[in-house]
Design a protein around this motif. Structure first.
Motif, PDB file in Angstrom:
ATOM      1  N   PHE A 240       0.814  -1.212   0.000  1.00  0.00           N
ATOM      2  CA  PHE A 240       0.000   0.000   0.000  1.00  0.00           C
ATOM      3  C   PHE A 240       0.848   1.262   0.000  1.00  0.00           C
ATOM      4  CE2 PHE A 240      -2.180  -3.144   2.929  1.00  0.00           C
ATOM      5  CZ  PHE A 240      -2.733  -3.843   1.879  1.00  0.00           C
ATOM      6  N   GLY A 241       2.122   1.104  -0.370  1.00  0.00           N
ATOM      7  CA  GLY A 241       3.003   2.257  -0.485  1.00  0.00           C
ATOM      8  C   GLY A 241       3.990   2.413   0.643  1.00  0.00           C
ATOM      9  N   GLY A 242       3.975   1.493   1.611  1.00  0.00           N
ATOM     10  CA  GLY A 242       4.899   1.587   2.728  1.00  0.00           C
ATOM     11  C   GLY A 242       4.279   2.294   3.924  1.00  0.00           C
ATOM     12  N   LYS A 243       5.117   2.566   4.916  1.00  0.00           N
ATOM     13  CA  LYS A 243       4.651   3.067   6.205  1.00  0.00           C
ATOM     14  C   LYS A 243       4.837   4.577   6.347  1.00  0.00           C
ATOM     15  CE  LYS A 243       7.556   0.422   8.379  1.00  0.00           C
ATOM     16  NZ  LYS A 243       8.298  -0.253   9.468  1.00  0.00           N
ATOM     17  N   TYR A 244       3.907   5.196   7.059  1.00  0.00           N
ATOM     18  CA  TYR A 244       4.077   6.569   7.530  1.00  0.00           C
ATOM     19  C   TYR A 244       4.534   6.586   8.985  1.00  0.00           C
ATOM     20  CZ  TYR A 244       1.913   8.695   3.438  1.00  0.00           C
ATOM     21  OH  TYR A 244       1.641   9.128   2.159  1.00  0.00           O
ATOM     22  N   ARG A 245       4.561   5.431   9.613  1.00  0.00           N
ATOM     23  CA  ARG A 245       4.918   5.349  11.031  1.00  0.00           C
ATOM     24  C   ARG A 245       5.323   3.906  11.353  1.00  0.00           C
ATOM     25  NH1 ARG A 245      -0.077   6.183   9.690  1.00  0.00           N
ATOM     26  NH2 ARG A 245       0.126   8.413  10.006  1.00  0.00           N
ATOM     27  N   ASP A 246       6.156   3.742  12.375  1.00  0.00           N
ATOM     28  CA  ASP A 246       6.576   2.406  12.801  1.00  0.00           C
ATOM     29  C   ASP A 246       5.625   1.800  13.819  1.00  0.00           C
ATOM     30  OD1 ASP A 246       8.898   2.267  11.236  1.00  0.00           O
ATOM     31  OD2 ASP A 246      10.016   3.448  12.701  1.00  0.00           O
ATOM     32  N   ARG A 247       4.888   2.667  14.512  1.00  0.00           N
ATOM     33  CA  ARG A 247       3.911   2.209  15.495  1.00  0.00           C
ATOM     34  C   ARG A 247       2.592   2.929  15.250  1.00  0.00           C
ATOM     35  NH1 ARG A 247       6.317  -0.485  19.952  1.00  0.00           N
ATOM     36  NH2 ARG A 247       8.597  -0.523  19.754  1.00  0.00           N
ATOM     37  N   VAL A 248       1.502   2.202  15.402  1.00  0.00           N
ATOM     38  CA  VAL A 248       0.178   2.747  15.155  1.00  0.00           C
ATOM     39  C   VAL A 248      -0.511   3.016  16.488  1.00  0.00           C
ATOM     40  CG1 VAL A 248      -2.127   2.185  14.269  1.00  0.00           C
ATOM     41  CG2 VAL A 248      -0.098   1.665  12.898  1.00  0.00           C
ATOM     42  N   ARG A 249      -1.091   4.204  16.608  1.00  0.00           N
ATOM     43  CA  ARG A 249      -1.794   4.562  17.832  1.00  0.00           C
ATOM     44  C   ARG A 249      -3.123   3.819  17.911  1.00  0.00           C
ATOM     45  NH1 ARG A 249      -3.381  10.738  19.719  1.00  0.00           N
ATOM     46  NH2 ARG A 249      -3.300  10.361  21.975  1.00  0.00           N
ATOM     47  N   ILE A 250      -3.450   3.357  19.115  1.00  0.00           N
ATOM     48  CA  ILE A 250      -4.656   2.571  19.339  1.00  0.00           C
ATOM     49  C   ILE A 250      -5.646   3.391  20.162  1.00  0.00           C
ATOM     50  CG2 ILE A 250      -5.574   0.475  20.417  1.00  0.00           C
ATOM     51  CD1 ILE A 250      -3.801   0.048  17.899  1.00  0.00           C
ATOM     52  N   TYR A 251      -6.925   3.313  19.784  1.00  0.00           N
ATOM     53  CA  TYR A 251      -7.932   3.847  20.699  1.00  0.00           C
ATOM     54  C   TYR A 251      -8.739   2.679  21.250  1.00  0.00           C
ATOM     55  CZ  TYR A 251     -12.173   3.808  17.634  1.00  0.00           C
ATOM     56  OH  TYR A 251     -13.254   3.464  16.869  1.00  0.00           O
TER      57      TYR A 251
END
Length: 452
Positions: free
Chosen positions: A127-138
């Motif tokens: 999908f084009g790679g990452k914008y971040r290494d960790r994803v914030r969770i709600y």
């Protein structure tokens, strides 16, 4: 003198550098099976098998129909799973809003998991790679048994103590229905229960929320905000969704504005785009919506009219990972951020993590399994401390980066002894057009009839 190039050997050499378990050009889908696991609602987990022993895992929307995937099985058999876009476009006509999007969405996820395993690449790279290494969770927080401000503050505090910095909690119809004086008027008698679930919110008694009802919601949100402070992002859900009219949603929303909520979710019924826009235009608090919409086309009106302030697709309905990224990217052109609705097993959850990593305008990804005791046990590859300070690390392993723990899956099946049972009855076409030749005796009979 240079030796002539062996084209086959050269191709194998290239493929050996990128594949983990298979020969991509020759791989074909041979089967699809499903195991339905209990959880929040239940989780229908898809497994797509191939002739090279590699399989992909996906998931139908929570509480959805396994058959919504199985009826598409005949389209998949014999196909190369690497042709994800071609397969998706052939199947997309057989999906729809709500749980009806679960079959095609779950298949799409399983295909990407397969392709990732075939080439040794994590899904987010497609999908084009990452914008971040960790994803914030709600973290979703169900309403406590006792609907008091103190109980709500305790429940949300427990989420914050997990390290979460973004928390959602429910203000359900039960809150108003069990609080004395929270409703006005009286419910219409003698109506069928099934009919109540589909009528317009103003039917029956008309306006239903009293000033006491609004103040009850305010007291709860005030207590929660005071408990966790201003550094925690808070949002609320379930008081709308067709339970109240747009005008009542505005009244409640305005009363909650002093608490700076990140969003109010689905203040009116999910398919009422104009109603969402009416509420969004009236409030300073953002409105989130879209968990039951299917494909970019399903979001187009809401995006272009900015009926939502926050796009809130559920990728197990919206069309899977790539289509959800397309939705988010289209919304970003109109200044709209995206949060991902997610009520699923670790398979669907990790699909959300990969997709969320690839969305530039991401706010957070929902976690709805925090209270399911066996949730983490359903898979291997999920680190014991996978939820670290409210974030989840984006896997670098091939595909989704997870596999099933079959013992835990068996122990939590919705029906005993139904782990990935054979599905040959679904090999025959169940959807789409099929040319049917008339029986031989009918053909002979037609030929023997005299012409008029």
């Amino acid at each position: 003198m240079n030796k002539p190039i062996d084209a086959t050997a050269a191709l194998e050499a290239v493929e050996n550098t990128v594949r983990a378990h298979s020969r991509p050009s020759d791989i074909r889908i041979t089967d699809m099976r499903i195991a339905v696991v209990t959880g929040i609602c239940y989780y229908p987990i898809i497994r797509i098998d191939t002739n090279q022993g590699v399989y992909g895992l996906g998931e139908v929307r929570d509480g959805g129909h396994p058959e919504s995937a199985l009826r598409l099985k005949h389209f998949l058999l014999g196909q190369n799973p690497c042709n994800v876009d071609m397969i998706f476009n052939a199947l997309r006509l057989y999906g729809g809003d709500g749980r009806e999007g679960g079959g095609i969405s779950g298949i799409e996820i399983a295909l990407w998991d397969l392709v990732g395993k075939i080439y040794g690449v994590p899904c987010h790279q497609f999908f084009g790679g990452k914008y971040r290494d960790r994803v914030r969770i709600y973290g979703d927080t169900p309403a406590p048994e006792k609907l008091t401000p103190e109980a709500y503050a305790k429940a949300v505090r427990a989420r914050a103590d997990m390290g979460l910095t973004f928390i959602k909690f429910d203000l359900p119809p039960r809150l108003f229905e069990t609080t004395e004086g929270a409703l006005v008027g009286s419910a219409t008698k003698y109506e069928y229960d099934l009919g109540r679930s589909t009528r317009a919110p103003g039917s029956g008694r008309g306006a239903k929320i009293s000033e006491k009802g609004i103040e009850t919601a305010v007291e709860i949100v005030r207590a929660v905000r005071a408990e966790v402070g201003s550094e925690i992002s808070l949002c609320v859900d379930h008081f709308g969704e067709g339970y109240v009219t747009a005008d009542e949603a505005i009244r409640i929303g305005k009363a909650l504005e002093p608490f700076n909520l990140a969003w109010i979710e689905d203040p009116v019924i999910w398919h009422d785009i104009k109603g969402h826009r009416k509420v969004a235009d009236a409030l300073l608090t953002p409105v989130a919506g879209g968990e039951d919409l299917y494909l970019v086309d399903g979001f187009r009106e809401a995006i272009e009219t900015q009926a939502f302030d926050v796009l809130h697709p559920d990728l197990l309905t919206s069309g899977g990972m790539l289509e959800t990224k397309r939705i988010a990217d289209y919304g970003a052109r109109y200044g709209l951020a995206t949060a991902l609705h997610s009520c699923c097993s670790p398979i669907g959850f990790m699909a959300n993590v990969h997709c969320g990593a690839a969305i530039n305008s991401l706010m957070a990804v929902e976690h709805h399994g925090l209270d399911v005791p066996f949730w983490e046990d359903l898979v291997t590859g999920l680190a014991p401390n996978y939820l670290d300070e409210g974030y989840v690390k984006v896997p670098d392993l091939p595909g989704l980066g997870l596999d099933l723990n079959l013992e835990a899956v068996k122990a939590n099946l919705r029906e005993p002894d139904t782990l990935f049972l054979p599905t040959e009855e679904w090999n025959k076409r169940k959807a789409g057009f099929e040319r049917v030749e008339p029986p031989r005796y009918q053909t002979q009979l037609m030929r023997s009839r005299p012409s008029l």
